[in-house]
Design a protein around this motif. Sequence first.
Motif, PDB file in Angstrom:
ATOM      1  N   UNK A 205       0.847  -1.183   0.000  1.00  0.00           N
ATOM      2  CA  UNK A 205       0.000   0.000   0.000  1.00  0.00           C
ATOM      3  C   UNK A 205       0.883   1.233   0.000  1.00  0.00           C
ATOM      4  N   UNK A 206       0.502   2.217  -0.753  1.00  0.00           N
ATOM      5  CA  UNK A 206       1.221   3.478  -0.733  1.00  0.00           C
ATOM      6  C   UNK A 206       0.726   4.289   0.464  1.00  0.00           C
ATOM      7  N   UNK A 207       1.614   5.037   1.082  1.00  0.00           N
ATOM      8  CA  UNK A 207       1.196   5.810   2.255  1.00  0.00           C
ATOM      9  C   UNK A 207       0.161   6.871   1.880  1.00  0.00           C
ATOM     10  N   UNK A 208      -0.716   7.111   2.806  1.00  0.00           N
ATOM     11  CA  UNK A 208      -1.740   8.130   2.586  1.00  0.00           C
ATOM     12  C   UNK A 208      -1.077   9.494   2.491  1.00  0.00           C
ATOM     13  N   UNK A 209      -1.591  10.338   1.641  1.00  0.00           N
ATOM     14  CA  UNK A 209      -0.986  11.655   1.466  1.00  0.00           C
ATOM     15  C   UNK A 209      -1.225  12.546   2.678  1.00  0.00           C
ATOM     16  N   UNK A 210      -2.384  12.458   3.261  1.00  0.00           N
ATOM     17  CA  UNK A 210      -2.706  13.316   4.397  1.00  0.00           C
ATOM     18  C   UNK A 210      -3.345  12.465   5.492  1.00  0.00           C
ATOM     19  N   UNK A 211      -2.886  12.675   6.706  1.00  0.00           N
ATOM     20  CA  UNK A 211      -3.441  11.934   7.831  1.00  0.00           C
ATOM     21  C   UNK A 211      -3.966  12.928   8.864  1.00  0.00           C
ATOM     22  N   UNK A 212      -4.642  12.392   9.842  1.00  0.00           N
ATOM     23  CA  UNK A 212      -5.170  13.255  10.907  1.00  0.00           C
ATOM     24  C   UNK A 212      -4.056  13.827  11.762  1.00  0.00           C
ATOM     25  N   UNK A 213      -2.898  13.219  11.721  1.00  0.00           N
ATOM     26  CA  UNK A 213      -1.803  13.650  12.574  1.00  0.00           C
ATOM     27  C   UNK A 213      -0.884  14.665  11.901  1.00  0.00           C
ATOM     28  N   UNK A 214      -1.090  14.991  10.648  1.00  0.00           N
ATOM     29  CA  UNK A 214      -0.201  15.904   9.930  1.00  0.00           C
ATOM     30  C   UNK A 214      -0.052  17.248  10.640  1.00  0.00           C
ATOM     31  N   UNK A 215      -1.146  17.820  11.083  1.00  0.00           N
ATOM     32  CA  UNK A 215      -1.077  19.120  11.773  1.00  0.00           C
ATOM     33  C   UNK A 215      -0.292  19.011  13.079  1.00  0.00           C
ATOM     34  N   UNK A 216      -0.485  17.900  13.787  1.00  0.00           N
ATOM     35  CA  UNK A 216       0.252  17.705  15.038  1.00  0.00           C
ATOM     36  C   UNK A 216       1.746  17.560  14.770  1.00  0.00           C
ATOM     37  N   UNK A 217       2.099  16.827  13.714  1.00  0.00           N
ATOM     38  CA  UNK A 217       3.514  16.674  13.365  1.00  0.00           C
ATOM     39  C   UNK A 217       4.130  18.015  12.987  1.00  0.00           C
ATOM     40  N   UNK A 218       3.396  18.816  12.227  1.00  0.00           N
ATOM     41  CA  UNK A 218       3.910  20.139  11.845  1.00  0.00           C
ATOM     42  C   UNK A 218       4.113  21.007  13.083  1.00  0.00           C
ATOM     43  N   UNK A 219       3.163  20.957  13.999  1.00  0.00           N
ATOM     44  CA  UNK A 219       3.253  21.747  15.222  1.00  0.00           C
ATOM     45  C   UNK A 219       4.453  21.314  16.054  1.00  0.00           C
ATOM     46  N   UNK A 220       4.673  20.013  16.158  1.00  0.00           N
ATOM     47  CA  UNK A 220       5.815  19.513  16.924  1.00  0.00           C
ATOM     48  C   UNK A 220       7.136  19.919  16.262  1.00  0.00           C
ATOM     49  N   UNK A 221       7.189  19.872  14.946  1.00  0.00           N
ATOM     50  CA  UNK A 221       8.403  20.294  14.237  1.00  0.00           C
ATOM     51  C   UNK A 221       8.692  21.774  14.478  1.00  0.00           C
ATOM     52  N   UNK A 222       7.643  22.599  14.437  1.00  0.00           N
ATOM     53  CA  UNK A 222       7.821  24.026  14.702  1.00  0.00           C
ATOM     54  C   UNK A 222       8.311  24.250  16.127  1.00  0.00           C
TER      55      UNK A 222
END
Length: 60
Positions: free
Chosen positions: A18-35
């Motif tokens: 399976x190819x990874x999903x392009x967008x997940x529910x956690x994307x915003x959380x990951x971006x916030x943690x990176x920031x």
Amino acid sequence: MKSLFAVVVVFSLSACEQEPAEKTVWDEQFKTMDKARDVEKQVLEAADIQHQAIEQQTQQ
């Protein structure tokens, strides 16, 4: 017969990648943690520079 079954199973499993999903529910959380990590790095660097400046002033 068993080897034929094994070959069929191997090919079936390899076809199910399976190819990874392009967008997940956690994307915003990951971006916030990176920031937050970036900001933490900047704050620690600024604190280190300030600490060095204080050390230089007290040694003079």
